[in-house]
Design an enzyme around this catalytic site. Structure first.
Site, short mmCIF file in Angstrom:
data_model
loop_
_atom_site.label_atom_id
_atom_site.label_comp_id
_atom_site.label_asym_id
_atom_site.label_seq_id
_atom_site.Cartn_x
_atom_site.Cartn_y
_atom_site.Cartn_z
N ASN A 163 0.87 -1.18 0.00
CA ASN A 163 0.00 0.00 0.00
C ASN A 163 0.90 1.23 0.00
OD1 ASN A 163 -1.80 2.04 0.50
ND2 ASN A 163 -2.35 1.35 2.58
N LYS A 183 0.13 4.27 -0.30
CA LYS A 183 -0.50 5.45 0.31
C LYS A 183 -0.27 6.68 -0.58
CE LYS A 183 -0.12 3.16 4.72
NZ LYS A 183 0.03 3.24 6.16
N HIS A 189 -9.32 1.01 4.97
CA HIS A 189 -8.04 1.23 5.65
C HIS A 189 -8.24 2.19 6.84
CE1 HIS A 189 -3.97 2.48 6.50
NE2 HIS A 189 -3.59 1.36 5.91
N GLU A 232 -6.64 4.61 7.89
CA GLU A 232 -6.45 6.05 7.60
C GLU A 232 -7.69 6.61 6.92
OE1 GLU A 232 -2.74 5.48 5.56
OE2 GLU A 232 -1.84 4.89 7.47
N GLU A 257 -5.36 -5.05 10.66
CA GLU A 257 -4.30 -4.05 10.87
C GLU A 257 -4.56 -3.32 12.18
OE1 GLU A 257 -2.38 -2.83 6.93
OE2 GLU A 257 -4.20 -1.67 7.09
N GLY A 264 2.54 2.14 10.84
CA GLY A 264 3.48 3.24 10.69
C GLY A 264 4.18 3.64 11.98
N SER A 284 3.55 -2.22 10.41
CA SER A 284 4.99 -2.26 10.63
C SER A 284 5.61 -3.62 10.29
CB SER A 284 5.35 -1.85 12.06
OG SER A 284 4.94 -0.51 12.29
P1 PGA Z 1 2.95 0.17 7.68
O1 PGA Z 1 1.48 0.37 7.07
O2 PGA Z 1 3.48 -1.10 7.09
O3 PGA Z 1 3.71 1.37 7.24
O4 PGA Z 1 2.79 0.08 9.17
C1 PGA Z 1 0.62 -0.72 6.91
C2 PGA Z 1 -0.67 -0.26 6.30
O5 PGA Z 1 -1.12 0.85 6.62
O6 PGA Z 1 -1.27 -0.96 5.47
#
Ligand code: PGA
Length: 249
Positions: free
Chosen positions: A9, A11, A94, A96, A166, A172, A212
């Site tokens: 992803n 983003k 997601h 976010e 997640e 992140g 992460s």
């Molecule tokens: P990350 O994000 O691997 O940077 O923690 C995962 C995600 O948001 O799908």
């Protein structure tokens, strides 16, 4: 056999030139696992990515879509638009999107219906906040998210659904769920599916872990029986790191 999947992803990262550079790097990597590989660039770069990768093993997917077919929804993109540039899989829900764009389980149910109606595959994301985990409420939260957005569907729809657990506190942040935490939650999710739809559906659906995930921890996370792959954010922006994760099975 359930599909093993590693999806990147991207983003809101990478303009056109940066996207092309990363696509070129990705094409230089060697895959030694059987995982299905997907990447989700920004909307503006989807067509370019699809054209570049259409003869490769990498599927280009979208990060989001609107539930309407077309119309007065300024700034939005429909399933038909995605399909017209070769995209057949979309990430929905997601954290976010939920946090910054007010997406709810109810609005996500509409997006799920719209994507399935257009015969798209969905990576449906969900996960608890840190406070839920600390209070021991994480299973209830996750079950509620799945139930509200997906449990109106017929069993056959799950052929086109991939789940992505997640935990919000791990996205992140550099903080990963332990392999045990991931396995426990994935087993709980599979049991929740089984209770509603039976074991055939539960055993068919791939459940990815996200948060992460990186080359140093992917193998340990993926070795759990109910973890079928990963949704990768930060580490998917580097081709070597991403393929170290792809090859961690
Ligand atoms: P990350 O994000 O691997 O940077 O923690 C995962 C995600 O948001 O799908």
């Amino acid at each position: 056999m359930r599909k093993q999947i590693v999806a990147g992803n991207w983003k809101m990262n990478n303009d056109l030139a940066q996207t092309q550079a990363l696509l070129t790097d990705l094409q230089k990597q060697t895959q030694t696992s059987n995982a299905e590989v997907m990447i989700a660039p920004a909307f503006t770069n989807l067509y370019q990515a699809f054209e570049t990768l259409k003869h490769s093993n990498i599927e280009v997917i979208a990060q989001n879509m609107h539930f309407a077919e077309s119309g007065a929804y300024t700034g939005e993109v429909s399933a038909n638009m995605l399909k017209s540039v070769g995209i057949n899989t979309v990430i929905l829900g997601h954290s976010e999107r939920r946090e910054y764009f007010n997406e709810t389980d109810e609005s996500l149910a509409k997006k799920v219906d719209a994507a399935l109606e257009k015969e798209m595959q969905i990576i449906f994301c969900f996960g608890e906040q840190l406070a839920d985990r600390k209070s021991g409420n994480h299973e209830n939260i996750v079950e509620g998210q799945i139930r509200k957005a997906l449990f109106h569907l017929e069993a056959s729809s799950f052929q086109n659904i991939i789940l992505a657990y997640e935990p919000v506190w791990a996205i992140g942040t550099g903080e990963t769920a332990t392999p045990e935490q991931a396995q426990d939650m994935h087993a709980f999710i599979r049991q929740t599916l089984e209770d509603k739809y039976g074991s055939d559906v539960a055993n068919l659906v791939s459940i990815l872990y996200g948060g992460s995930c990186k080359p140093s921890n992917a193998k340990e996370i993926f070795s759990n029986p109910d973890v079928d792959g990963g949704l990768i954010g930060g580490a998917s922006l580097n081709a070597e790191d991403f393929y170290a994760i792809v090859n961690a099975f």
